[in-house]
Design a protein around this motif. Structure first.
Motif, PDB file in Angstrom:
ATOM      1  N   LEU A 207      25.065 -18.667   9.764  1.00 14.54           N
ATOM      2  CA  LEU A 207      24.866 -19.571   8.637  1.00 14.54           C
ATOM      3  C   LEU A 207      24.755 -18.800   7.326  1.00 14.54           C
ATOM      4  CD1 LEU A 207      22.361 -22.157  10.166  1.00 14.54           C
ATOM      5  CD2 LEU A 207      24.617 -22.693   9.221  1.00 14.54           C
ATOM      6  N   ASP A 208      24.051 -17.682   7.345  1.00 10.74           N
ATOM      7  CA  ASP A 208      23.928 -16.876   6.127  1.00 10.74           C
ATOM      8  C   ASP A 208      25.287 -16.353   5.669  1.00 10.74           C
ATOM      9  OD1 ASP A 208      21.201 -17.238   5.941  1.00 10.74           O
ATOM     10  OD2 ASP A 208      20.702 -15.405   7.026  1.00 10.74           O
ATOM     11  N   ALA A 209      26.118 -15.975   6.638  1.00  9.53           N
ATOM     12  CA  ALA A 209      27.441 -15.467   6.282  1.00  9.53           C
ATOM     13  C   ALA A 209      28.355 -16.568   5.761  1.00  9.53           C
ATOM     14  CB  ALA A 209      28.068 -14.786   7.493  1.00  9.53           C
ATOM     15  N   ALA A 210      28.292 -17.753   6.391  1.00 10.05           N
ATOM     16  CA  ALA A 210      29.190 -18.851   6.017  1.00 10.05           C
ATOM     17  C   ALA A 210      28.701 -19.618   4.799  1.00 10.05           C
ATOM     18  CB  ALA A 210      29.349 -19.812   7.196  1.00 10.05           C
ATOM     19  N   CYS A 211      27.385 -19.606   4.542  1.00  6.12           N
ATOM     20  CA  CYS A 211      26.804 -20.382   3.443  1.00  6.12           C
ATOM     21  C   CYS A 211      25.890 -19.478   2.602  1.00  6.12           C
ATOM     22  CB  CYS A 211      26.002 -21.570   3.989  1.00  6.12           C
ATOM     23  SG  CYS A 211      26.874 -22.557   5.228  1.00  6.12           S
ATOM     24  N   PRO A 212      26.443 -18.481   1.953  1.00  7.01           N
ATOM     25  CA  PRO A 212      25.595 -17.505   1.247  1.00  7.01           C
ATOM     26  C   PRO A 212      24.781 -18.104   0.119  1.00  7.01           C
ATOM     27  CG  PRO A 212      27.908 -17.198   0.671  1.00  7.01           C
ATOM     28  CD  PRO A 212      27.883 -18.167   1.823  1.00  7.01           C
ATOM     29  N   GLU A 213      25.230 -19.212  -0.454  1.00 10.69           N
ATOM     30  CA  GLU A 213      24.503 -19.852  -1.554  1.00 10.69           C
ATOM     31  C   GLU A 213      23.631 -21.006  -1.063  1.00 10.69           C
ATOM     32  OE1 GLU A 213      24.608 -18.489  -4.503  1.00 10.69           O
ATOM     33  OE2 GLU A 213      26.052 -17.017  -3.750  1.00 10.69           O
ATOM     34  N   GLY A 214      23.554 -21.189   0.258  1.00 10.90           N
ATOM     35  CA  GLY A 214      22.759 -22.290   0.796  1.00 10.90           C
ATOM     36  C   GLY A 214      23.607 -23.508   1.113  1.00 10.90           C
ATOM     37  N   ILE A 215      22.938 -24.577   1.504  1.00 10.60           N
ATOM     38  CA  ILE A 215      23.599 -25.787   2.008  1.00 10.60           C
ATOM     39  C   ILE A 215      23.154 -26.983   1.178  1.00 10.60           C
ATOM     40  CG2 ILE A 215      23.789 -27.321   4.019  1.00 10.60           C
ATOM     41  CD1 ILE A 215      23.113 -24.755   5.719  1.00 10.60           C
ATOM     42  N   ASP A 216      24.107 -27.775   0.722  1.00 13.80           N
ATOM     43  CA  ASP A 216      23.800 -28.958  -0.084  1.00 13.80           C
ATOM     44  C   ASP A 216      23.659 -30.216   0.767  1.00 13.80           C
ATOM     45  OD1 ASP A 216      24.085 -27.879  -2.941  1.00 13.80           O
ATOM     46  OD2 ASP A 216      25.966 -27.240  -2.007  1.00 13.80           O
ATOM     47  N   VAL A 217      24.502 -30.347   1.791  1.00 15.21           N
ATOM     48  CA  VAL A 217      24.469 -31.525   2.659  1.00 15.21           C
ATOM     49  C   VAL A 217      24.562 -31.060   4.101  1.00 15.21           C
ATOM     50  CG1 VAL A 217      25.577 -33.719   3.272  1.00 15.21           C
ATOM     51  CG2 VAL A 217      25.630 -32.923   0.895  1.00 15.21           C
ATOM     52  N   TYR A 218      23.665 -31.570   4.929  1.00 13.22           N
ATOM     53  CA  TYR A 218      23.715 -31.271   6.359  1.00 13.22           C
ATOM     54  C   TYR A 218      23.887 -32.572   7.119  1.00 13.22           C
ATOM     55  CZ  TYR A 218      22.287 -30.010  11.093  1.00 13.22           C
ATOM     56  OH  TYR A 218      22.236 -29.849  12.462  1.00 13.22           O
ATOM     57  N   TRP A 219      24.972 -32.652   7.911  1.00 10.81           N
ATOM     58  CA  TRP A 219      25.209 -33.812   8.774  1.00 10.81           C
ATOM     59  C   TRP A 219      24.632 -33.490  10.149  1.00 10.81           C
ATOM     60  CZ3 TRP A 219      27.558 -38.562   7.691  1.00 10.81           C
ATOM     61  CH2 TRP A 219      27.651 -39.415   8.796  1.00 10.81           C
ATOM     62  N   GLU A 220      23.572 -34.225  10.516  1.00  9.90           N
ATOM     63  CA  GLU A 220      22.830 -33.935  11.732  1.00  9.90           C
ATOM     64  C   GLU A 220      23.288 -34.808  12.907  1.00  9.90           C
ATOM     65  OE1 GLU A 220      21.552 -32.257  13.927  1.00  9.90           O
ATOM     66  OE2 GLU A 220      19.578 -31.817  13.085  1.00  9.90           O
ATOM     67  N   ASN A 221      23.910 -34.164  13.893  1.00  5.57           N
ATOM     68  CA  ASN A 221      24.287 -34.831  15.130  1.00  5.57           C
ATOM     69  C   ASN A 221      23.534 -34.291  16.337  1.00  5.57           C
ATOM     70  OD1 ASN A 221      26.379 -36.679  14.321  1.00  5.57           O
ATOM     71  ND2 ASN A 221      27.784 -34.964  14.093  1.00  5.57           N
ATOM     72  N   VAL A 222      22.838 -33.169  16.185  1.00  4.96           N
ATOM     73  CA  VAL A 222      22.394 -32.395  17.341  1.00  4.96           C
ATOM     74  C   VAL A 222      20.880 -32.282  17.444  1.00  4.96           C
ATOM     75  CG1 VAL A 222      22.476 -30.118  18.399  1.00  4.96           C
ATOM     76  CG2 VAL A 222      24.550 -31.105  17.425  1.00  4.96           C
ATOM     77  N   GLY A 223      20.198 -31.888  16.362  1.00  7.16           N
ATOM     78  CA  GLY A 223      18.769 -31.633  16.417  1.00  7.16           C
ATOM     79  C   GLY A 223      18.463 -30.288  17.043  1.00  7.16           C
ATOM     80  N   GLY A 224      17.222 -30.112  17.497  1.00  6.43           N
ATOM     81  CA  GLY A 224      16.831 -28.913  18.218  1.00  6.43           C
ATOM     82  C   GLY A 224      17.001 -27.638  17.427  1.00  6.43           C
ATOM     83  N   ALA A 225      17.503 -26.608  18.107  1.00  5.00           N
ATOM     84  CA  ALA A 225      17.619 -25.284  17.509  1.00  5.00           C
ATOM     85  C   ALA A 225      18.588 -25.259  16.329  1.00  5.00           C
ATOM     86  CB  ALA A 225      18.059 -24.276  18.574  1.00  5.00           C
ATOM     87  N   VAL A 226      19.619 -26.092  16.369  1.00  8.19           N
ATOM     88  CA  VAL A 226      20.581 -26.125  15.261  1.00  8.19           C
ATOM     89  C   VAL A 226      19.895 -26.633  13.998  1.00  8.19           C
ATOM     90  CG1 VAL A 226      22.730 -27.137  14.430  1.00  8.19           C
ATOM     91  CG2 VAL A 226      22.552 -26.396  16.811  1.00  8.19           C
ATOM     92  N   GLN A 227      19.171 -27.715  14.125  1.00  2.88           N
ATOM     93  CA  GLN A 227      18.446 -28.246  12.969  1.00  2.88           C
ATOM     94  C   GLN A 227      17.438 -27.239  12.430  1.00  2.88           C
ATOM     95  OE1 GLN A 227      14.961 -31.275  12.813  1.00  2.88           O
ATOM     96  NE2 GLN A 227      16.827 -32.501  12.915  1.00  2.88           N
TER      97      GLN A 227
END
Length: 338
Positions: A207-227
């Motif tokens: 996530l740090d590599a793919a989103c170096p400036e952070g995340i504006d919108v997160y679409w949650e389908n999974v929960g758990g460790a991903v969330q």
């Protein structure tokens, strides 16, 4: 010879993950439509994660399936007999109901389909409830803006693959999360996401590599460790669209066997002015179905793609559904009715 109505019933309520013994298969007489009703011969059945909740007696937004009742599910098919002037035999329709070969449903609940617009099964996925869910959640909650970073979990699934493509069309940079190299390759190579993270690896580093400036919108389908990995990386004024938590559907209320910490510290919600909102598509989505369908058909003509995982035969629905809850499907899961 008149076909019988093959049906899949709920035999008992699951204790944890569903097993084949939780279902029963029977042959029943074909239902007869009453005035204002239409008899539909199902061609495809949709299998979706929300059905696990219908198998439980836990308090929810909808009633559970009764023991001995037909499992709930949306179907597309053709009219066999109509007791309503608005439909005729042979009409293609969305609105058949249940894990069964036939259903008699009120004509007011049916949506007439033009089979020249899209394959019949697509009306259970990209043009059906999953697609409408993606469209509604982004319109009402996610609201991605050009240049923002959107992360979509279960990105190769029925909802995720549509949500990510809509976000791209809204001008966002989209990062998917999926399970395995094949699914990640599909998410970037076919769906056109900017990047995809394999949740079986080091989530935080990826996530740090793919989103170096952070995340504006997160679409949650999974929960758990991903969330748990995504939440700390939300930027100020970030939005979390709470669509589903499939990693936790088989757990007893209050339990968490997903491998995640007990829960994120929600203090940053205040400091970052975050918006975390759940939604049910039936609340506001279906009244806007016409607008959604028109926009989606335009995007499909313009290159929006989707993938289906087709199971042959209604008798295979229980095994396919069990696999869905553990991530064995690849794309929108539908059953082709025998």
């Amino acid at each position: 010879m008149t076909e019988t109505n093959l049906r899949i019933l709920l035999a008992r309520r699951p204790n944890g993950a569903p097993v084949p013994e939780d279902f029963a298969i029977e042959e029943a007489p074909r239902p007869e439509p009453k005035d204002g009703y239409v008899l539909v011969r199902h061609r495809f059945l949709s299998l979706d994660p929300y059905m696990r909740g219908r198998m439980s007696e836990a308090k929810s937004y909808a009633k559970p399936v009764a023991i001995g009742g037909v499992m709930e599910g949306a179907c597309v098919g053709h009219v066999v007999e109509s007791r309503d002037p608005g439909f005729s035999p042979g009409d293609a329709v969305l609105g058949g109901f249940g894990w069964q070969r036939f259903s008699a449903v009120p004509a007011a609940r049916l949506i007439r389909l033009d089979e020249a617009e899209a394959p019949l099964s697509a009306n259970l996925g990209v043009l059906g409830m999953p697609g409408l869910t993606a469209w509604t959640g982004l319109e009402d909650i996610g609201q991605p803006k050009p240049g923002e970073t959107v992360v979509v979990s279960a990105a190769s699934g029925a909802v995720g693959q549509v949500a990510g493509q809509i976000a791209k069309r809204r001008g966002a940079r989209v990062v998917g999360i999926a399970g395995g190299a094949e699914k990640c390759a599909f998410v970037t190579g076919t769906l056109g996401f900017d990047a995809c993270i394999d949740h079986r690896g080091d989530l935080e580093a990826q996530l740090d590599a793919a989103c170096p400036e952070g995340i504006d919108v997160y679409w949650e389908n999974v929960g758990g460790a991903v969330q748990a990995a995504v939440f700390p990386r939300l930027r100020d004024f970030g939005r979390m669209v709470m669509c589903g938590m499939i990693s936790q559907y088989n757990e007893a209320p209050g339990a968490d066997a997903s491998g995640a910490p007990p829960g994120p510290n929600l203090g940053p919600v205040v400091r970052k002015r975050l918006r975390i909102q759940g939604f049910i598509v039936s609340d506001t989505g279906w009244p806007r179905y016409g607008k959604f369908r028109a926009e989606m058909l335009g995007w499909m003509r313009d290159g929006l793609v989707w993938r289906e995982d087709v199971v042959q035969g209604l008798a295979q629905a229980p095994a396919a559904f069990i696999g869905l809850l553990s991530g064995r499907n690849f794309g929108k899961l539908v059953v082709k009715i025998d």
